[in-house]
Motif scaffolding. Structure first.
Motif, PDB file in Angstrom:
ATOM      1  N   GLN A  32      46.977  21.388 -13.825  1.00  0.00           N
ATOM      2  CA  GLN A  32      45.774  20.711 -13.363  1.00  0.00           C
ATOM      3  C   GLN A  32      44.481  21.392 -13.804  1.00  0.00           C
ATOM      4  N   ASP A  39      46.488   9.635 -17.955  1.00  0.00           N
ATOM      5  CA  ASP A  39      47.483   9.219 -16.958  1.00  0.00           C
ATOM      6  C   ASP A  39      46.916   9.480 -15.571  1.00  0.00           C
ATOM      7  N   ASP A  40      47.525   8.873 -14.559  1.00  0.00           N
ATOM      8  CA  ASP A  40      46.996   9.041 -13.206  1.00  0.00           C
ATOM      9  C   ASP A  40      47.554  10.271 -12.497  1.00  0.00           C
ATOM     10  N   GLY A  41      48.435  11.010 -13.159  1.00  0.00           N
ATOM     11  CA  GLY A  41      48.977  12.241 -12.612  1.00  0.00           C
ATOM     12  C   GLY A  41      50.184  12.072 -11.722  1.00  0.00           C
ATOM     13  N   SER A  42      50.511  10.842 -11.345  1.00  0.00           N
ATOM     14  CA  SER A  42      51.615  10.645 -10.406  1.00  0.00           C
ATOM     15  C   SER A  42      52.979  10.919 -11.046  1.00  0.00           C
ATOM     16  N   LEU A  43      53.154  10.576 -12.298  1.00  0.00           N
ATOM     17  CA  LEU A  43      54.434  10.818 -12.962  1.00  0.00           C
ATOM     18  C   LEU A  43      54.536  12.226 -13.530  1.00  0.00           C
ATOM     19  N   GLY A  78      52.601  15.009 -12.604  1.00  0.00           N
ATOM     20  CA  GLY A  78      52.224  16.110 -11.725  1.00  0.00           C
ATOM     21  C   GLY A  78      50.996  16.848 -12.198  1.00  0.00           C
ATOM     22  N   LYS A 104      44.808  14.983 -10.175  1.00  0.00           N
ATOM     23  CA  LYS A 104      43.856  13.874 -10.186  1.00  0.00           C
ATOM     24  C   LYS A 104      43.154  13.760 -11.534  1.00  0.00           C
TER      25      LYS A 104
END
Length: 150
Positions: free
Chosen positions: A3, A59-63, A65, A68
């Motif tokens: 991140q 990407d939205d970070g959900s897949l 990790g 945000k």
């Protein structure tokens, strides 16, 4: 790691290397430090904005990790701009030769920092990391001087 460090490193690498050619081309084409500074400022800030959007929209970070997207975009954009501004600021010095020497020294420090961060956080052997970063940075640097001198 995913991140902050990785997006920050990607930004620093992009900003430090991709802005070399336009800054040094402008410097050698005009021999005017103010012109090189303006080109460096535009290239650094433009690259920072571009990389911020590219990272935030990747990407939205959900897949993955990776966290945000807005935060990653801000980190990447800020580090991209910082990477370019580092060797832009010496061109505030009015003497072309002094500004050029200081800018080259700043580039060397930037490349050393990138090599160290890659070694420390990405488990890349230090010598291998340094060689990769130095070869890429030197190639872009030479292209900038070559184009600016033609």
């Amino acid at each position: 790691m995913l991140q902050v460090i990785q997006p920050g490193l990607a930004g620093l690498m992009d900003g430090s290397v991709s802005t070399l050619a336009p800054i040094f081309a402008a410097a050698f084409a005009t021999r005017q430090t103010h012109a090189a500074f303006l080109v460096g400022l535009a290239a650094s800030l433009g690259a920072g904005i571009s990389m911020a959007f590219a990272e935030a929209l990747s990407d939205d970070g959900s897949l993955t990790g990776r966290g945000k997207p807005l935060f990653r975009g801000l980190v990447t954009g800020a580090m991209t701009a910082a990477g370019g501004l580092g060797h832009t600021l010496p061109f505030l010095i009015s003497s072309f030769h002094v500004a050029f020497i200081v800018a080259v020294l700043v580039v060397a420090v930037e490349l050393a920092i990138i090599s160290y961060v890659r070694h420390r956080y990405m488990d890349t052997p230090l010598l291998s990391s340094a060689m990769q970063v130095i070869v890429g940075g030197t190639a872009v640097f030479i292209i900038g001087i070559w184009i600016g001198s033609s």
